[in-house]
Design an enzyme around this catalytic site. Sequence first.
Site, PDB file in Angstrom:
ATOM      1  N   LYS A 272       0.601  -1.213  -0.065  1.00  0.00           N
ATOM      2  CA  LYS A 272      -0.135   0.234   0.008  1.00  0.00           C
ATOM      3  C   LYS A 272       0.447   1.484   0.079  1.00  0.00           C
ATOM      4  O   LYS A 272       1.655   1.354   0.917  1.00  0.00           O
ATOM      5  CB  LYS A 272      -0.878   0.125   1.411  1.00  0.00           C
ATOM      6  CG  LYS A 272      -1.492   1.265   1.760  1.00  0.00           C
ATOM      7  CD  LYS A 272      -2.207   1.368   2.824  1.00  0.00           C
ATOM      8  CE  LYS A 272      -3.209   2.821   3.556  1.00  0.00           C
ATOM      9  NZ  LYS A 272      -3.785   2.756   4.407  1.00  0.00           N
ATOM     10  N   ASP A 277      -2.625  10.547   3.577  1.00  0.00           N
ATOM     11  CA  ASP A 277      -3.577   9.830   3.941  1.00  0.00           C
ATOM     12  C   ASP A 277      -4.592  10.770   4.891  1.00  0.00           C
ATOM     13  O   ASP A 277      -4.608  10.565   5.435  1.00  0.00           O
ATOM     14  CB  ASP A 277      -3.810   8.394   4.532  1.00  0.00           C
ATOM     15  CG  ASP A 277      -5.488   8.026   4.618  1.00  0.00           C
ATOM     16  OD1 ASP A 277      -6.023   8.617   3.922  1.00  0.00           O
ATOM     17  OD2 ASP A 277      -5.143   6.515   5.766  1.00  0.00           O
ATOM     18  N   LYS A 284      -9.772  13.331   8.204  1.00  0.00           N
ATOM     19  CA  LYS A 284      -9.286  12.532   9.390  1.00  0.00           C
ATOM     20  C   LYS A 284      -9.488  13.969  10.484  1.00  0.00           C
ATOM     21  O   LYS A 284      -9.345  14.927   9.948  1.00  0.00           O
ATOM     22  CB  LYS A 284      -7.957  11.534   9.410  1.00  0.00           C
ATOM     23  CG  LYS A 284      -7.949  10.754   8.772  1.00  0.00           C
ATOM     24  CD  LYS A 284      -5.978   9.559   8.700  1.00  0.00           C
ATOM     25  CE  LYS A 284      -5.961   8.891   8.623  1.00  0.00           C
ATOM     26  NZ  LYS A 284      -6.977   7.757   8.878  1.00  0.00           N
ATOM     27  N   ASP A 295       1.890   6.418   5.213  1.00  0.00           N
ATOM     28  CA  ASP A 295       1.362   5.809   4.789  1.00  0.00           C
ATOM     29  C   ASP A 295       1.068   4.707   4.051  1.00  0.00           C
ATOM     30  O   ASP A 295       0.736   4.031   3.603  1.00  0.00           O
ATOM     31  CB  ASP A 295      -0.924   6.449   4.705  1.00  0.00           C
ATOM     32  CG  ASP A 295      -1.141   5.555   4.768  1.00  0.00           C
ATOM     33  OD1 ASP A 295      -1.641   4.341   5.544  1.00  0.00           O
ATOM     34  OD2 ASP A 295      -2.786   5.598   4.366  1.00  0.00           O
ATOM     35  N   ASP A 354     -11.854   6.803   4.096  1.00  0.00           N
ATOM     36  CA  ASP A 354     -10.875   7.199   4.683  1.00  0.00           C
ATOM     37  C   ASP A 354     -10.637   5.394   5.392  1.00  0.00           C
ATOM     38  O   ASP A 354      -9.618   5.081   4.956  1.00  0.00           O
ATOM     39  CB  ASP A 354     -11.105   7.035   6.819  1.00  0.00           C
ATOM     40  CG  ASP A 354      -9.659   7.649   6.581  1.00  0.00           C
ATOM     41  OD1 ASP A 354      -8.714   7.372   6.227  1.00  0.00           O
ATOM     42  OD2 ASP A 354      -9.856   8.209   8.116  1.00  0.00           O
ATOM     43  N   GLU A 356      -9.308   3.034   2.833  1.00  0.00           N
ATOM     44  CA  GLU A 356      -9.017   3.417   0.732  1.00  0.00           C
ATOM     45  C   GLU A 356      -7.612   3.451   1.027  1.00  0.00           C
ATOM     46  O   GLU A 356      -7.753   2.211  -0.014  1.00  0.00           O
ATOM     47  CB  GLU A 356      -8.578   5.179   0.618  1.00  0.00           C
ATOM     48  CG  GLU A 356      -7.195   5.292   1.169  1.00  0.00           C
ATOM     49  CD  GLU A 356      -6.583   4.850   2.728  1.00  0.00           C
ATOM     50  OE1 GLU A 356      -7.761   5.423   3.366  1.00  0.00           O
ATOM     51  OE2 GLU A 356      -5.412   4.790   3.310  1.00  0.00           O
ATOM     52  N   ARG A 358      -7.158  -0.219   1.111  1.00  0.00           N
ATOM     53  CA  ARG A 358      -8.000  -1.897   0.766  1.00  0.00           C
ATOM     54  C   ARG A 358      -8.352  -1.673  -1.157  1.00  0.00           C
ATOM     55  O   ARG A 358      -8.329  -2.671  -1.442  1.00  0.00           O
ATOM     56  CB  ARG A 358      -9.449  -2.069   1.889  1.00  0.00           C
ATOM     57  CG  ARG A 358     -10.168  -1.386   2.043  1.00  0.00           C
ATOM     58  CD  ARG A 358     -11.508  -1.411   3.345  1.00  0.00           C
ATOM     59  NE  ARG A 358     -10.621  -1.025   4.597  1.00  0.00           N
ATOM     60  CZ  ARG A 358     -11.420  -1.707   5.765  1.00  0.00           C
ATOM     61  NH1 ARG A 358     -12.222  -1.792   6.029  1.00  0.00           N
ATOM     62  NH2 ARG A 358     -10.800  -0.641   6.584  1.00  0.00           N
TER      63      ARG A 358
HETATM   64  N1  BES Z   1      -3.738   4.583   6.506  1.00  0.00           N
HETATM   65  C1  BES Z   1      -5.389   4.318   8.108  1.00  0.00           C
HETATM   66  C2  BES Z   1      -4.581   3.298   9.074  1.00  0.00           C
HETATM   67  C3  BES Z   1      -3.546   4.620  10.155  1.00  0.00           C
HETATM   68  C4  BES Z   1      -4.332   4.700  11.449  1.00  0.00           C
HETATM   69  C5  BES Z   1      -1.997   3.582   9.562  1.00  0.00           C
HETATM   70  C6  BES Z   1      -3.495   5.515  11.985  1.00  0.00           C
HETATM   71  C7  BES Z   1      -1.399   4.377  10.327  1.00  0.00           C
HETATM   72  C8  BES Z   1      -1.775   4.788  11.880  1.00  0.00           C
HETATM   73  C9  BES Z   1      -6.048   3.918   7.368  1.00  0.00           C
HETATM   74  O1  BES Z   1      -6.487   4.361   5.358  1.00  0.00           O
HETATM   75  C10 BES Z   1      -7.544   4.144   7.688  1.00  0.00           C
HETATM   76  O2  BES Z   1      -8.237   5.224   7.968  1.00  0.00           O
HETATM   77  N2  BES Z   1      -7.771   3.615   8.462  1.00  0.00           N
HETATM   78  C11 BES Z   1      -9.076   3.562   9.300  1.00  0.00           C
HETATM   79  C12 BES Z   1     -10.409   2.691   8.868  1.00  0.00           C
HETATM   80  C13 BES Z   1     -11.092   2.719   9.331  1.00  0.00           C
HETATM   81  C14 BES Z   1     -12.151   4.034   8.462  1.00  0.00           C
HETATM   82  C15 BES Z   1     -12.577   1.955   8.526  1.00  0.00           C
HETATM   83  C16 BES Z   1      -9.027   3.312  10.938  1.00  0.00           C
HETATM   84  O3  BES Z   1      -7.990   3.088  10.822  1.00  0.00           O
HETATM   85  O4  BES Z   1      -9.855   4.318  11.471  1.00  0.00           O
HETATM   86 ZN    ZN Z   2      -4.608   5.132   4.475  1.00  0.00          ZN
HETATM   87 MN    MN Z   3      -8.005   6.144   5.632  1.00  0.00          MN
END
Ligand code: BES
Ligand code: ZN
Ligand code: MN
Length: 507
Positions: A272, A277, A284, A295, A354, A356, A358
């Site tokens: 990825k 992000d 966020k 990210d 968010d 994204e 996946r």
């Molecule tokens: N890039 C983030 C995950 C992340 C969080 C990486 C903290 C490193 C540190 C990912 O794209 C994301 O935002 N995931 C969300 C998923 C949710 C919307 C289902 C998350 O973890 O909150």
């Molecule tokens: Zn992300």
């Molecule tokens: Mn995200």
Amino acid sequence: MPLQLEIEFASLTSKFEPKSLVVMDSSLALNKPMQRLDKESDGQISRAIKAMKFTGKVKSSISIAVPVYSDLTNLILLGASDPAKATSNDWLMLGGFAMGKLSQSPASKTASIVLDLSGLNSDTSADVAASVAQGALLRSYKFDKYQTKKNTNKDDEKSERLEKLILHVADPKSAQSTFERLKAIAEGVALTRDLVNEPANHLGPLEFAAQCEALAEDGVDVEIFDQEQLRDIGMHSLLAVAQGSDRPARVAVMQWNGAKSKRSKQLCFIGKGVVFDTGGVSMKPAGGMEDMKGDMGGAACVTGLMHALAARQAQVNAVGIVGLVENMVSGNAQRPGDIISSLSGQTIEVINTDAEGRLVLADLLTYAQEQFNPRFMINLATLTGAILIALGKEHAGLFSNDDKLSNELAECGLTTGEKVWRMPLSKAYDKMIDTPNADMKNVGGRLAGSITAAQFLQRFVEDGMPWVHLDVAGTAMASEKNDINQSWGSGWGVRLLDHLVATKYEK
Ligand code: BES
Ligand code: ZN
Ligand code: MN
């Protein structure tokens, strides 16, 4: 920034640098040159050992300033406990620790480490020396290119950069040749760290792709797909993430074919690479959002790994695929509720923009299988915050449909110190991403966030294809400082995956 520390091996009898560090085991047996030094200084070394009650315990140390009758300015004795019990990872860490000690006080640009260990046979002593050297090399990594004023930060080690380290060992020749491959791996780790540490204004999809392209110099066959080509291929899910950014997406495919048989199936690594992000329209919160420059940690690991494999001429066929996009907010960004298609033909309802990562990986997984039918696929992604809640920064989350590959990775994790912990997958979790509106939705609700993310990915993995998903949100970035890394990006995964390749799949 490439690793700048030069490492050399020398015999135990050649002259030590003015600043020297001696790694001693708990037997505290001085080797010949140390005995001579001790004698010349009227027993100053052995007296210091006694007076300071130095036992040789791991990481305990004493420092002897300007030992008399010698050219030395500083002699540090460092404990290594019982060498017979130490693992290669222990030596790696000790090498890093030693490098930290040597960097603390500025003295000279060159220093020596004397491996004064009893009871090691010559084979292991070359391995030990090489691991210590690799640890020192990894510790020497710094990301300070944007600091225009040097020496401002007190707790940092850059005040006087050590430029050269000489390791005095029993058999310098064999240590040197063992070290060559470990050096190649360390360079891969450094590349990964660089990519993770670089802020997103300097590292967009194009700049990242250029770094992938540079691997051609190592003999890696690199192909970069631009937006138009990605559209033609049909990576609509990946492109949906990119559409909110002014910076177009790229996918880099890096092939290293080092196996004797060019036809042997490739090992496939997928990353990825979200260069930043924001969360998109499901934005966020501001606090800590700057961390989202990391990210692309999964893609960075894949890129560093490909460099390592090529630089050490690994006898294996491997392909690294990274999806490089930026998840931004704009008039053209995707919206919650959008239904998008994917390369696999399956449709996805985007509930949360968010989630994204996946969407990016889904198309890469399909592409990898269609294009390469690889021996296995391992994808790495800073995929969910939830994995940090579950496992903290100790383990990466491992999700897999294959026990053998999972067990191999778990074992390699223990050896390299880059540990993984297997998490469950099942039909019941899979159901959580069903939706009446499309084939699936991109989030599964509040519970089991890391698992439903993995279930989403698995919907793009064909039956019978061995697959592992590593959620590295806790391990790739925002790292705690340790003996072998002082920077924000850890370079996590390069040593783990290189070790997997070397011990289980090479030749
Ligand atoms: N890039 C983030 C995950 C992340 C969080 C990486 C903290 C490193 C540190 C990912 O794209 C994301 O935002 N995931 C969300 C998923 C949710 C919307 C289902 C998350 O973890 O909150
Ligand atoms: Zn992300
Ligand atoms: Mn995200």
